[in-house]
Write a protein that holds these residues in place. Structure first.
Motif, PDB file in Angstrom:
ATOM      1  N   GLY A 126      -4.650 -12.431  10.602  1.00 11.18           N
ATOM      2  CA  GLY A 126      -4.355 -12.701   9.196  1.00 11.18           C
ATOM      3  C   GLY A 126      -3.988 -11.456   8.413  1.00 11.18           C
ATOM      4  N   GLN A 127      -3.666 -10.354   9.106  1.00 13.20           N
ATOM      5  CA  GLN A 127      -3.279  -9.131   8.384  1.00 13.20           C
ATOM      6  C   GLN A 127      -2.097  -9.418   7.468  1.00 13.20           C
ATOM      7  N   LEU A 128      -2.281  -9.122   6.190  1.00 15.63           N
ATOM      8  CA  LEU A 128      -1.236  -9.374   5.194  1.00 15.63           C
ATOM      9  C   LEU A 128      -0.435  -8.129   4.863  1.00 15.63           C
ATOM     10  N   VAL A 129      -1.108  -7.007   4.813  1.00 16.39           N
ATOM     11  CA  VAL A 129      -0.443  -5.770   4.412  1.00 16.39           C
ATOM     12  C   VAL A 129      -0.322  -4.866   5.640  1.00 16.39           C
ATOM     13  N   ASP A 168     -10.259  -3.919  -3.837  1.00 17.42           N
ATOM     14  CA  ASP A 168      -9.360  -5.014  -3.461  1.00 17.42           C
ATOM     15  C   ASP A 168      -9.037  -5.837  -4.709  1.00 17.42           C
ATOM     16  N   ILE A 169      -7.791  -6.258  -4.820  1.00 19.17           N
ATOM     17  CA  ILE A 169      -7.337  -7.000  -6.004  1.00 19.17           C
ATOM     18  C   ILE A 169      -7.917  -8.417  -6.035  1.00 19.17           C
ATOM     19  N   HIS A 228     -11.483  -2.810   5.348  1.00 19.86           N
ATOM     20  CA  HIS A 228     -12.185  -3.445   4.239  1.00 19.86           C
ATOM     21  C   HIS A 228     -13.653  -3.040   4.305  1.00 19.86           C
ATOM     22  N   PHE A 261       0.828  -1.210   0.000  1.00 19.43           N
ATOM     23  CA  PHE A 261       0.000   0.000   0.000  1.00 19.43           C
ATOM     24  C   PHE A 261       0.862   1.261   0.000  1.00 19.43           C
ATOM     25  N   LEU A 297     -10.899  -1.195  -0.180  1.00 20.50           N
ATOM     26  CA  LEU A 297      -9.947  -0.958   0.908  1.00 20.50           C
ATOM     27  C   LEU A 297      -9.777   0.539   1.092  1.00 20.50           C
ATOM     28  N   ASN A 350      -8.128  -5.760  10.125  1.00 21.52           N
ATOM     29  CA  ASN A 350      -7.259  -6.763  10.723  1.00 21.52           C
ATOM     30  C   ASN A 350      -6.052  -6.093  11.363  1.00 21.52           C
ATOM     31  N   HIS A 355      -5.681  -0.449   7.165  1.00 24.31           N
ATOM     32  CA  HIS A 355      -6.742  -0.384   6.156  1.00 24.31           C
ATOM     33  C   HIS A 355      -8.019  -0.964   6.719  1.00 24.31           C
TER      34      HIS A 355
HETATM   35  P1  AMP Z   1      -5.382  -7.855   5.157  1.00 26.51           P
HETATM   36  O1  AMP Z   1      -5.349  -9.353   5.215  1.00 26.51           O
HETATM   37  O2  AMP Z   1      -6.430  -7.260   6.068  1.00 26.51           O
HETATM   38  O3  AMP Z   1      -4.006  -7.259   5.362  1.00 26.51           O
HETATM   39  O4  AMP Z   1      -5.874  -7.495   3.704  1.00 26.51           O
HETATM   40  C1  AMP Z   1      -5.018  -7.141   2.662  1.00 26.51           C
HETATM   41  C2  AMP Z   1      -5.835  -7.049   1.409  1.00 26.51           C
HETATM   42  O5  AMP Z   1      -5.076  -6.393   0.420  1.00 26.51           O
HETATM   43  C3  AMP Z   1      -6.262  -8.400   0.823  1.00 26.51           C
HETATM   44  O6  AMP Z   1      -7.682  -8.469   0.761  1.00 26.51           O
HETATM   45  C4  AMP Z   1      -5.622  -8.395  -0.581  1.00 26.51           C
HETATM   46  O7  AMP Z   1      -6.432  -9.006  -1.562  1.00 26.51           O
HETATM   47  C5  AMP Z   1      -5.441  -6.911  -0.826  1.00 26.51           C
HETATM   48  N1  AMP Z   1      -4.388  -6.559  -1.766  1.00 26.51           N
HETATM   49  C6  AMP Z   1      -3.134  -7.037  -1.814  1.00 26.51           C
HETATM   50  N2  AMP Z   1      -2.448  -6.442  -2.799  1.00 26.51           N
HETATM   51  C7  AMP Z   1      -3.284  -5.565  -3.385  1.00 26.51           C
HETATM   52  C8  AMP Z   1      -3.169  -4.650  -4.476  1.00 26.51           C
HETATM   53  N3  AMP Z   1      -2.027  -4.494  -5.155  1.00 26.51           N
HETATM   54  N4  AMP Z   1      -4.246  -3.908  -4.812  1.00 26.51           N
HETATM   55  C9  AMP Z   1      -5.407  -4.042  -4.138  1.00 26.51           C
HETATM   56  N5  AMP Z   1      -5.588  -4.887  -3.091  1.00 26.51           N
HETATM   57  C10 AMP Z   1      -4.531  -5.642  -2.728  1.00 26.51           C
END
Ligand code: AMP
Length: 124
Positions: free
Chosen positions: A102-105, A38-39, A111, A14, A48, A96, A109
């Motif tokens: 499960g926060q990935l980024v 969201d991608i 959702h 992000f 997001l 998250n 943010h």
């Molecule tokens: P979280 O698990 O809450 O961190 O959610 C991260 C979200 O970012 C997930 O739903 C992914 O699908 C979304 N995501 C990851 N990369 C991108 C991107 N380049 N553009 C838009 N959404 C993304």
């Protein structure tokens, strides 16, 4: 993947979107806030919403951001839901924080999910 949630990672996805280094489908933008699709959408509407400041998750955002940033963020969330036409029909907001969620980024943010019956809060 291991993740350091202690310090802000300037290379997170992000951050790169905010710098214009990665594309996004913007649905809303102002001085403090960017929102994009969201991608990998989990519902017909999956947006997001992110602050433009360097915040990892909701705790440092609400602790360290200015009142102006915090108000701008939540007003934007509400305006986006209205603009998307999902205020009245219902929607879900998810933020998250950390590995257990499960926060990935690691950039704060929220959702916005809508457009179908979203079912139970947590899948079992
Ligand atoms: P979280 O698990 O809450 O961190 O959610 C991260 C979200 O970012 C997930 O739903 C992914 O699908 C979304 N995501 C990851 N990369 C991108 C991107 N380049 N553009 C838009 N959404 C993304």
């Amino acid at each position: 993947m291991t993740m350091d949630f202690e310090t802000y990672d300037d290379d997170n996805i992000f951050a790169k979107i905010l710098l214009g280094e990665l594309p996004n489908t913007t649905v809303y933008e102002d001085e403090h806030v960017l929102a994009f699709n969201d991608i990998a959408p989990q519902a017909p509407v999956h947006v997001l919403v992110i602050p433009k400041g360097r915040y990892i998750a909701h705790d440092d955002f609400h602790r360290d951001a200015s009142d102006e940033e915090i108000v701008a963020f939540w007003r934007a969330v509400t305006a986006i839901c209205s603009d998307l036409g999902v205020a009245a029909e219902g929607h879900r907001l998810i933020a998250n924080q950390g590995a257990a969620s499960g926060q990935l980024v690691p950039h704060f943010h929220v959702h916005i999910l809508a457009g179908k019956n979203l079912g139970p809060l947590i899948a079992t």
